[in-house]
Design a protein around this motif. Structure first.
Motif, PDB file in Angstrom:
ATOM      1  N   GLU A 179       0.841  -1.213   0.000  1.00  0.00           N
ATOM      2  CA  GLU A 179       0.000   0.000   0.000  1.00  0.00           C
ATOM      3  C   GLU A 179       0.868   1.252   0.000  1.00  0.00           C
ATOM      4  OE1 GLU A 179      -4.013  -1.718   2.255  1.00  0.00           O
ATOM      5  OE2 GLU A 179      -2.415  -0.802   3.447  1.00  0.00           O
ATOM      6  N   THR A 180       1.980   1.210   0.714  1.00  0.00           N
ATOM      7  CA  THR A 180       2.906   2.348   0.741  1.00  0.00           C
ATOM      8  C   THR A 180       3.526   2.550  -0.631  1.00  0.00           C
ATOM      9  OG1 THR A 180       3.403   2.000   3.076  1.00  0.00           O
ATOM     10  CG2 THR A 180       5.002   3.281   1.809  1.00  0.00           C
ATOM     11  N   TYR A 211       2.238   1.685  -3.463  1.00  0.00           N
ATOM     12  CA  TYR A 211       1.168   2.181  -4.335  1.00  0.00           C
ATOM     13  C   TYR A 211       0.979   3.686  -4.155  1.00  0.00           C
ATOM     14  CZ  TYR A 211      -3.505   2.750  -6.376  1.00  0.00           C
ATOM     15  OH  TYR A 211      -4.583   3.189  -7.124  1.00  0.00           O
ATOM     16  N   SER A 212       1.056   4.161  -2.920  1.00  0.00           N
ATOM     17  CA  SER A 212       0.875   5.590  -2.640  1.00  0.00           C
ATOM     18  C   SER A 212       2.066   6.421  -3.114  1.00  0.00           C
ATOM     19  CB  SER A 212       0.682   5.813  -1.132  1.00  0.00           C
ATOM     20  OG  SER A 212      -0.470   5.152  -0.678  1.00  0.00           O
ATOM     21  N   ALA A 213       3.269   5.860  -2.998  1.00  0.00           N
ATOM     22  CA  ALA A 213       4.485   6.648  -3.223  1.00  0.00           C
ATOM     23  C   ALA A 213       5.057   6.527  -4.633  1.00  0.00           C
ATOM     24  CB  ALA A 213       5.555   6.228  -2.213  1.00  0.00           C
ATOM     25  N   LYS A 235       4.554   6.381  -8.487  1.00  0.00           N
ATOM     26  CA  LYS A 235       3.551   6.713  -9.510  1.00  0.00           C
ATOM     27  C   LYS A 235       3.474   5.659 -10.610  1.00  0.00           C
ATOM     28  CE  LYS A 235       2.142  10.446  -7.563  1.00  0.00           C
ATOM     29  NZ  LYS A 235       0.842  10.362  -6.862  1.00  0.00           N
ATOM     30  N   GLN A 293       1.606   2.685  -9.180  1.00  0.00           N
ATOM     31  CA  GLN A 293       0.192   3.065  -9.058  1.00  0.00           C
ATOM     32  C   GLN A 293      -0.492   3.031 -10.420  1.00  0.00           C
ATOM     33  OE1 GLN A 293      -1.897   7.239  -8.170  1.00  0.00           O
ATOM     34  NE2 GLN A 293      -0.859   6.437  -6.343  1.00  0.00           N
ATOM     35  N   LYS A 333     -10.328   2.729  -7.993  1.00  0.00           N
ATOM     36  CA  LYS A 333      -9.686   2.877  -6.679  1.00  0.00           C
ATOM     37  C   LYS A 333     -10.236   1.895  -5.645  1.00  0.00           C
ATOM     38  CE  LYS A 333      -6.784   6.014  -7.860  1.00  0.00           C
ATOM     39  NZ  LYS A 333      -5.356   5.608  -8.014  1.00  0.00           N
ATOM     40  N   LYS A 389      -7.898  -2.584  -4.689  1.00  0.00           N
ATOM     41  CA  LYS A 389      -7.586  -3.189  -3.385  1.00  0.00           C
ATOM     42  C   LYS A 389      -7.457  -4.709  -3.508  1.00  0.00           C
ATOM     43  CE  LYS A 389     -10.015   0.453  -0.809  1.00  0.00           C
ATOM     44  NZ  LYS A 389     -11.186   0.744   0.044  1.00  0.00           N
TER      45      LYS A 389
END
Length: 227
Positions: free
Chosen positions: A133-134, A136-138, A140, A143, A169, A173
């Motif tokens: 998850e980290t 995916y957030s950080a 690009k 993501q 979005k 998950k």
């Protein structure tokens, strides 16, 4: 339908590990996607019988919990999504159990894994999910590739009133939970390495294991293209 076979000579760390697990008759992971029409009784029989002859350990997953996100993304409310995925998961599990009951080669250690009991409570899985998850957030690029992979699953299937960007979005998950599980599967199953067995290529997983996104090559998880 002819018996499946392993596609040879694919390049990259993810395939090298997969071939090692295959050669060593190690642990194979079979993940059956809930709602995927590909997994009919004949396909399930062929893949399980094939793996039972080629691997000493087989772990089969048909989890409805991550699949709920896909059905929510398609436009079903949470309760209906849970109900549909549970029914589909139980159907696949029943087909699989019938195959296991009939299988001739009993030398393999074959188990159908319960997601809520065998995976969700594991600290290794929780840590892996947080890391994914980290990333995916950080990152690009990761993501973008995750979102595009999810878009392909949802494309032309969502209800008319669904906001597609929001749906992606939600649906992503499922992918993040699946990736988190596979990356930590050697720890969960207490083996040195595992091989994920599937019938077509999985670029996002291949790229992740090969270190494309975070420069970390993961040599304990592999992939086998079996069709």
């Amino acid at each position: 339908m002819t018996m499946p076979s392993v596609t040879k000579e694919l390049k990259g760390a993810v395939f090298e590990t997969g071939y090692k697990v295959f050669e060593e008759k190690g642990l194979a992971i079979i993940w059956m996607s809930v709602g995927n029409p590909y997994f009919n009784p004949e396909v399930i029989k062929n893949i399980v019988e094939f793996c039972s002859k080629k691997f000493s350990k087989i772990r089969i997953l048909v989890p409805f919990e991550p699949a709920q996100y896909t059905f929510q993304a398609l436009g079903y409310n949470e309760n209906k999504a849970k109900r549909k995925t549970r029914l589909n998961s139980n159907r696949l599990k029943n087909h699989t159990q019938r195959v296991l009951d009939q299988i001739k080669n009993k030398s393999s250690d074959i188990k159908i894994i319960d997601w809520s009991e065998d995976i969700l409570p594991k600290e290794e899985y929780k840590k892996s999910l947080k890391e994914i998850e980290t990333l995916y957030s950080a990152n690009k690029l990761f993501q973008k590739d995750c979102d595009e992979t999810t878009e392909q699953v949802l494309k032309d299937k969502t209800k008319e009133d669904v906001d597609f960007e929001k749906a992606v979005k939600i649906g992503v998950k499922y992918l993040l939970e699946e990736l988190a599980f596979v990356l930590t599967s050697p720890l969960i199953f207490e083996v040195s390495k595992t091989a994920y067995v599937y019938h077509h290529r999985w670029p996002i997983y291949e790229n992740l294991v090969n270190g494309k996104y975070d420069k970390k090559v993961r040599n304990d998880v592999g992939f086998l293209l079996v069709k």
